[in-house]
Design a protein around this motif. Structure first.
Motif, PDB file in Angstrom:
ATOM      1  N   GLY A 100      -3.337   4.045 -13.110  1.00  0.00           N
ATOM      2  CA  GLY A 100      -3.028   4.468 -14.467  1.00  0.00           C
ATOM      3  C   GLY A 100      -3.005   3.299 -15.434  1.00  0.00           C
ATOM      4  N   ARG A 101      -2.515   2.146 -14.961  1.00  0.00           N
ATOM      5  CA  ARG A 101      -2.443   0.970 -15.832  1.00  0.00           C
ATOM      6  C   ARG A 101      -3.844   0.479 -16.184  1.00  0.00           C
ATOM      7  NH1 ARG A 101       2.332  -1.992 -16.715  1.00  0.00           N
ATOM      8  NH2 ARG A 101       1.993  -3.152 -18.639  1.00  0.00           N
ATOM      9  N   GLU A 102      -4.763   0.547 -15.226  1.00  0.00           N
ATOM     10  CA  GLU A 102      -6.147   0.164 -15.525  1.00  0.00           C
ATOM     11  C   GLU A 102      -6.750   1.096 -16.579  1.00  0.00           C
ATOM     12  OE1 GLU A 102      -8.840  -0.285 -12.325  1.00  0.00           O
ATOM     13  OE2 GLU A 102      -7.622  -1.762 -11.257  1.00  0.00           O
ATOM     14  N   LEU A 138       0.820  -1.209   0.000  1.00  0.00           N
ATOM     15  CA  LEU A 138       0.000   0.000   0.000  1.00  0.00           C
ATOM     16  C   LEU A 138       0.853   1.257   0.000  1.00  0.00           C
ATOM     17  CD1 LEU A 138      -2.760  -1.183   2.500  1.00  0.00           C
ATOM     18  CD2 LEU A 138      -2.921  -1.037   0.009  1.00  0.00           C
ATOM     19  N   ASP A 139       2.151   1.116  -0.278  1.00  0.00           N
ATOM     20  CA  ASP A 139       3.072   2.257  -0.426  1.00  0.00           C
ATOM     21  C   ASP A 139       3.213   3.097   0.834  1.00  0.00           C
ATOM     22  OD1 ASP A 139       3.594   1.903  -3.268  1.00  0.00           O
ATOM     23  OD2 ASP A 139       1.541   2.585  -3.587  1.00  0.00           O
ATOM     24  N   GLY A 140       2.807   2.584   1.993  1.00  0.00           N
ATOM     25  CA  GLY A 140       2.861   3.410   3.193  1.00  0.00           C
ATOM     26  C   GLY A 140       1.871   4.549   3.167  1.00  0.00           C
ATOM     27  N   LEU A 141       0.859   4.459   2.309  1.00  0.00           N
ATOM     28  CA  LEU A 141      -0.140   5.526   2.145  1.00  0.00           C
ATOM     29  C   LEU A 141      -1.137   5.430   3.303  1.00  0.00           C
ATOM     30  CD1 LEU A 141      -0.611   7.671  -0.097  1.00  0.00           C
ATOM     31  CD2 LEU A 141      -2.329   6.127  -1.052  1.00  0.00           C
ATOM     32  N   THR A 164     -13.328   5.487  -0.241  1.00  0.00           N
ATOM     33  CA  THR A 164     -12.766   4.439  -1.095  1.00  0.00           C
ATOM     34  C   THR A 164     -11.510   4.960  -1.745  1.00  0.00           C
ATOM     35  OG1 THR A 164     -13.802   5.001  -3.198  1.00  0.00           O
ATOM     36  CG2 THR A 164     -15.122   3.700  -1.649  1.00  0.00           C
ATOM     37  N   LEU A 165     -10.565   4.081  -1.941  1.00  0.00           N
ATOM     38  CA  LEU A 165      -9.306   4.465  -2.559  1.00  0.00           C
ATOM     39  C   LEU A 165      -9.519   4.896  -4.007  1.00  0.00           C
ATOM     40  CD1 LEU A 165      -6.311   4.627  -1.848  1.00  0.00           C
ATOM     41  CD2 LEU A 165      -6.038   2.305  -2.725  1.00  0.00           C
ATOM     42  N   ARG A 166     -10.376   4.198  -4.718  1.00  0.00           N
ATOM     43  CA  ARG A 166     -10.616   4.558  -6.117  1.00  0.00           C
ATOM     44  C   ARG A 166     -11.221   5.958  -6.232  1.00  0.00           C
ATOM     45  NH1 ARG A 166     -10.859   2.585 -10.989  1.00  0.00           N
ATOM     46  NH2 ARG A 166     -10.438   0.457 -10.352  1.00  0.00           N
ATOM     47  N   ALA A 167     -12.175   6.264  -5.382  1.00  0.00           N
ATOM     48  CA  ALA A 167     -12.797   7.585  -5.461  1.00  0.00           C
ATOM     49  C   ALA A 167     -11.769   8.685  -5.194  1.00  0.00           C
ATOM     50  CB  ALA A 167     -13.948   7.673  -4.460  1.00  0.00           C
ATOM     51  N   LEU A 168     -10.854   8.410  -4.264  1.00  0.00           N
ATOM     52  CA  LEU A 168      -9.834   9.406  -3.960  1.00  0.00           C
ATOM     53  C   LEU A 168      -8.947   9.666  -5.176  1.00  0.00           C
ATOM     54  CD1 LEU A 168      -8.472  11.027  -1.579  1.00  0.00           C
ATOM     55  CD2 LEU A 168      -6.876   9.123  -1.462  1.00  0.00           C
ATOM     56  N   ILE A 169      -8.541   8.588  -5.845  1.00  0.00           N
ATOM     57  CA  ILE A 169      -7.649   8.756  -6.988  1.00  0.00           C
ATOM     58  C   ILE A 169      -8.426   9.279  -8.198  1.00  0.00           C
ATOM     59  CG2 ILE A 169      -5.977   7.593  -8.484  1.00  0.00           C
ATOM     60  CD1 ILE A 169      -5.455   5.654  -6.191  1.00  0.00           C
ATOM     61  N   ASP A 170      -9.697   8.918  -8.310  1.00  0.00           N
ATOM     62  CA  ASP A 170     -10.536   9.527  -9.350  1.00  0.00           C
ATOM     63  C   ASP A 170     -10.525  11.051  -9.214  1.00  0.00           C
ATOM     64  OD1 ASP A 170     -11.345   7.236 -10.657  1.00  0.00           O
ATOM     65  OD2 ASP A 170     -13.164   6.970  -9.466  1.00  0.00           O
ATOM     66  N   TRP A 171     -10.557  11.516  -7.979  1.00  0.00           N
ATOM     67  CA  TRP A 171     -10.539  12.965  -7.713  1.00  0.00           C
ATOM     68  C   TRP A 171      -9.237  13.567  -8.237  1.00  0.00           C
ATOM     69  CZ3 TRP A 171     -13.430  16.906  -5.688  1.00  0.00           C
ATOM     70  CH2 TRP A 171     -12.771  17.998  -5.127  1.00  0.00           C
ATOM     71  N   SER A 172      -8.097  12.910  -7.954  1.00  0.00           N
ATOM     72  CA  SER A 172      -6.811  13.414  -8.457  1.00  0.00           C
ATOM     73  C   SER A 172      -6.785  13.408  -9.981  1.00  0.00           C
ATOM     74  CB  SER A 172      -5.664  12.555  -7.914  1.00  0.00           C
ATOM     75  OG  SER A 172      -5.525  12.711  -6.530  1.00  0.00           O
ATOM     76  N   GLU A 223       2.944   2.966  -6.265  1.00  0.00           N
ATOM     77  CA  GLU A 223       2.405   1.786  -6.942  1.00  0.00           C
ATOM     78  C   GLU A 223       0.890   1.838  -7.058  1.00  0.00           C
ATOM     79  OE1 GLU A 223       2.412  -1.724  -9.049  1.00  0.00           O
ATOM     80  OE2 GLU A 223       4.025  -0.303  -8.592  1.00  0.00           O
ATOM     81  N   THR A 224       0.239   2.399  -6.050  1.00  0.00           N
ATOM     82  CA  THR A 224      -1.220   2.516  -6.093  1.00  0.00           C
ATOM     83  C   THR A 224      -1.659   3.401  -7.260  1.00  0.00           C
ATOM     84  OG1 THR A 224      -1.322   2.232  -3.699  1.00  0.00           O
ATOM     85  CG2 THR A 224      -3.242   3.222  -4.763  1.00  0.00           C
TER      86      THR A 224
END
Length: 775
Positions: A344-346, A215-218, A261-269, A338-339
């Motif tokens: 990005g890979r998806e 989890l990259d220490g996140l 959710t982790l996805r929602a957070l990264i969707d925001w970014s 990595e997260t």
């Protein structure tokens, strides 16, 4: 009517912490120090890294320094900047009935206030937050602004503080130290909130460590993962982390939806990025272990991104904390958590462009490996070694991609052979041999590429003391070389057959093979092959006791290397000469040669070369009567050879000297004292062991001596012999060097001192001696 404030809270508006604050002591201290010196500080970092918690903790710690309070303004829920000033006014509990603009009310209210304003989550209206901050800071001289954002605001006097994920834990440390590491502490505390009996123990420490590392220490990801222990064991949690975006849901309902959710957070970014930045994010996800600007331009440019725009897009992603900037001796690199890379890979896979980006990636790194091989012998060598080491994860990914692409096995064969020195000069010896074996199995058609890969694989096998495998590989390489009339292949086959002969105790046969290899390499003009052949001839002649031939070969190799500015083969040549000089009894000179060689091998991180150097230094110490030092160095070697997985690095015929040294030290010291000294050496960390081998704790020569003479140590030694009246031939015999080498040193001395005769050198030496007597 005038504006007024309500609430009467002298400590300002900060939320109470409902969960413990873990770690970040250094960051808290740094931000507090910056706030004392700067009026605007911005915490930057990727989503979920803990910027808000850090800002609130700092605010709590410093609130006594702000007479009129510390106020948190939460901006994430605002859809746009239209209500920005109103949100600040609301957070400050200002009620206005004057009809003035909200900004006017704010500046009037804060003009005489000593307060800290925390603007949280500014990234989606960064320009407006910057303008508001500058306006308020100009109007209120005692106001401070602490902001959190994916990127800095860019206002005058702003101090930006990157907030990194929590440090990744080290599985090798004792349990009592592991549980104090911040990422593990955070996981354990949040796990106990849902599972009160949870503890990190010897039984689960490896699983917990792997979870927080994945989890990259996140912090947000760790907290979301810990919540899943309501229903899962830690082992089940680890097994499911490959699908982390689906798994990590269900955080506190009290926080913003995008933090649940982790996805929602990264969707925001992702939504905050421009179209070009989104494309670059997706394309950069094909890199493993980071990338530099050159790689980004070559792989990610075109098809929607102008290569000339890549630099600006990279800067944009760094500003938004998607890419992390890292400084290396070879230049700046960029890393993606990595997260974020998986996200990005998806996206890349969903766009249908992933196969094309993988092709560009593997092509780029195949060409990089070929360039490194072509520039192997020369002044750029050390930089290439370092660069390939930094790119190791990408090289591995490229090789895997070539091997798994139908019809492309030959590219993998070529690339794995081009990386031969990367495998040898690092800790990737076994891995390199594995890649070569896979590629050879995948592409069996006769070709020059296959013939070269076969002899390359034989060298790795020799280093690992797998002589039967090396012999088989050389047999096929020789047959292909003869069929194809490939002189370079036959030259290397002869060279490595010579190494096999040395390992088998057939020294005379080895010398004949080395001479054959040397002649072939000279005909093809291959400086690498010439150097390798001369190094091996030096060692073989030394082993037979032919000192003049050994010295001649070594001196010739040194001249070849120095003329090209080459370092690695030069270091191995000095090692080989050190062995010969030691055998002749010149222990000081032998130690000097080995230390020079070790200094280079240490600088480039070559564990195999360093191991051979320490071997010879142990034998020298034994010959000097420094028995404790010799035994400790033998202990260092136990660790080094165990890590490298290659005892004596393909110089197996030297094992006799090692055995003789160990036997003698056991007899001189006695078994208990010998074993104690060996254990002391084996316990030394690598850097301390290398420092001990180099005797770096010995006092250095006074600087004034170096300042008053431009000569090297060797040149000063030769100058003193000139002063004694020795001829060039006598100097060469005394120092066990070739006569032409002695002549070259004397020419350098004359040039450096501005002299034209040997008599002037003698006078200079005498004057220097008299000066030393008066110091």
């Amino acid at each position: 009517m005038t504006a007024s404030t309500y609430g009467g809270r002298p400590n300002g508006g900060l939320p109470a912490e409902v969960t413990s604050f873990v770690g970040r002591r250094h960051e808290v201290a740094e931000v507090k120090q910056l706030l004392s010196a700067s009026r605007a500080v911005t915490l930057t970092g990727t989503g979920g890294v803990g910027k808000t918690r850090l800002a609130v903790r700092v605010g709590q710690d410093v609130r006594r320094a702000f007479r009129d309070g510390v106020w948190l303004v939460e901006l994430a829920e605002l859809d746009g900047p239209a209500m920005l000033a109103e949100a600040v006014a609301e957070a400050l509990e200002i009620r206005d009935h004057t009809g003035a603009t909200t900004m006017g009310v704010l500046t009037c209210h804060l003009r005489d206030k000593q307060a800290l304003l925390i603007l949280d989550n500014c990234e989606h209206m960064i320009a407006e937050c910057a303008a508001l901050s500058e306006t308020l800071l100009r109007a209120a001289p005692d106001l401070r602004v602490l902001a959190t954002s994916r990127q800095a605001m860019g206002i005058s006097g702003e101090q930006a503080v990157p907030v990194a994920p929590l440090p990744l834990p080290d599985l090798q440390v004792p349990l009592e130290k592991l549980i104090r590491q911040d990422a593990v502490r955070l996981f354990a505390e949040r796990a106990r909130a849902v599972l009160p009996s949870f503890t990190v123990s010897e039984d689960n420490r490896e699983v917990v460590t792997r979870i927080v590392r994945l989890l990259d220490g996140l912090p947000l990801a760790i907290e979301l993962a810990a919540v899943r222990l309501r229903a899962l064991s830690v082992e089940q949690l680890l097994d499911r982390l490959d699908d982390r975006f689906r798994l990590l849901t269900g955080g506190s309902r009290a926080v913003l939806p995008r933090h649940q959710t982790l996805r929602a957070l990264i969707d925001w970014s992702y939504a905050l990025c421009s179209q070009g930045e989104r494309l670059l994010w997706e394309r950069a996800s094909v890199f493993a272990g980071g990338l530099d600007l050159e790689a980004a331009e070559a792989v990610c440019g075109e098809d929607g991104i102008d290569p000339l725009d890549v630099m600006d897009l990279v800067i944009g992603l760094v500003d938004k904390s998607v890419l992390i900037r890292e400084d290396h001796p070879g230049g700046v690199r960029y890393r993606m958590l990595e997260t974020l890379r998986q996200y990005g890979r998806e996206r890349l896979a969903g766009s249908g462009c992933e196969p094309d980006l993988q092709r560009r990636h593997r092509t780029y790194y195949r060409e990089l490996a070929a360039r490194a091989r072509a520039e192997l012998f020369g002044p750029g060598q050390v930089a290439w070694f370092a660069r390939l080491r930094r790119e190791h994860a990408n090289l591995r990914a490229a090789l895997d991609s070539w091997l798994n692409t139908p019809g492309e096995a030959r590219a993998a064969l070529s690339m794995s052979g081009d990386l031969l020195y990367h495998w040898i000069t690092s800790y990737y010896l076994a891995e390199g041999r594995g890649w070569l074996e896979q590629a050879l199995a995948a592409d069996t058609e006769p070709s020059r590429v296959r013939a070269g890969a076969l002899w390359a694989g034989s060298w790795l096998a020799i280093i690992q003391a797998d002589i039967p495998a090396a012999t088989a590989l050389l047999g096929e390489s020789r047959r292909l070389g003869e069929e194809l009339e490939d002189e370079p292949v036959l030259a290397y086959v002869a060279l490595f057959r010579g190494m096999v002969a040395m390992c088998e105790g057939r020294t005379e046969a080895a010398i004949e093979l080395y001479r054959d290899a040397l002649a072939r390499h000279r005909r093809t003009g291959d400086p690498v092959g010439i150097a390798l052949s001369l190094i091996r001839l030096t060692l073989a002649h030394s082993f037979l006791g032919d000192s003049s031939a050994a010295i001649a070969a070594g001196e010739e190799c040194l001249a070849e290397c120095e003329a090209s500015g080459e370092g690695w083969h030069r270091a191995y040549t000095m090692m080989a000469l050190g062995v010969q000089v030691w055998r002749q009894g010149d222990l000081e000179r032998a130690a000097e040669l080995e230390k020079q060689s070790l200094t280079f091998n240490r600088a480039v991180g070559d564990p195999l070369g360093a191991g051979v150097n320490i071997e010879v230094l142990a034998w020298i110490a034994a010959s000097q009567g420094r028995h404790q030092r010799a035994a400790r160095l033998l202990g260092v070697l136990e660790t080094m050879w165990s890590c490298a997985g290659a005892p004596l690095s393909g110089f197996g015929h030297l094992a006799q000297y090692h055995d003789d040294c160990e036997r003698a030290m056991r007899e001189v010291l006695g078994e208990p004292a010998f074993e104690t000294a060996v254990r002391r050496g084996a316990r030394l960390p690598l850097e301390e062991a290398l420092s001990y081998a180099l005797e770096e704790d010995k006092p250095e020569r006074p600087a004034k001596e170096e300042e008053r003479t431009p000569l090297t140590r060797r040149e000063k030694e030769i100058a003193e012999l000139v002063a004694q009246g020795m001829t060039n031939k006598e100097i060469a015999a005394s120092l066990v060097i070739a006569q032409r080498t002695a002549e070259g040193h004397i020419e350098h001395i004359l040039t450096k001192l501005g002299f034209s005769s040997r008599a002037q050198i003698a006078v200079w030496v005498g004057e220097r001696a008299r000066a030393d007597g008066h110091d």
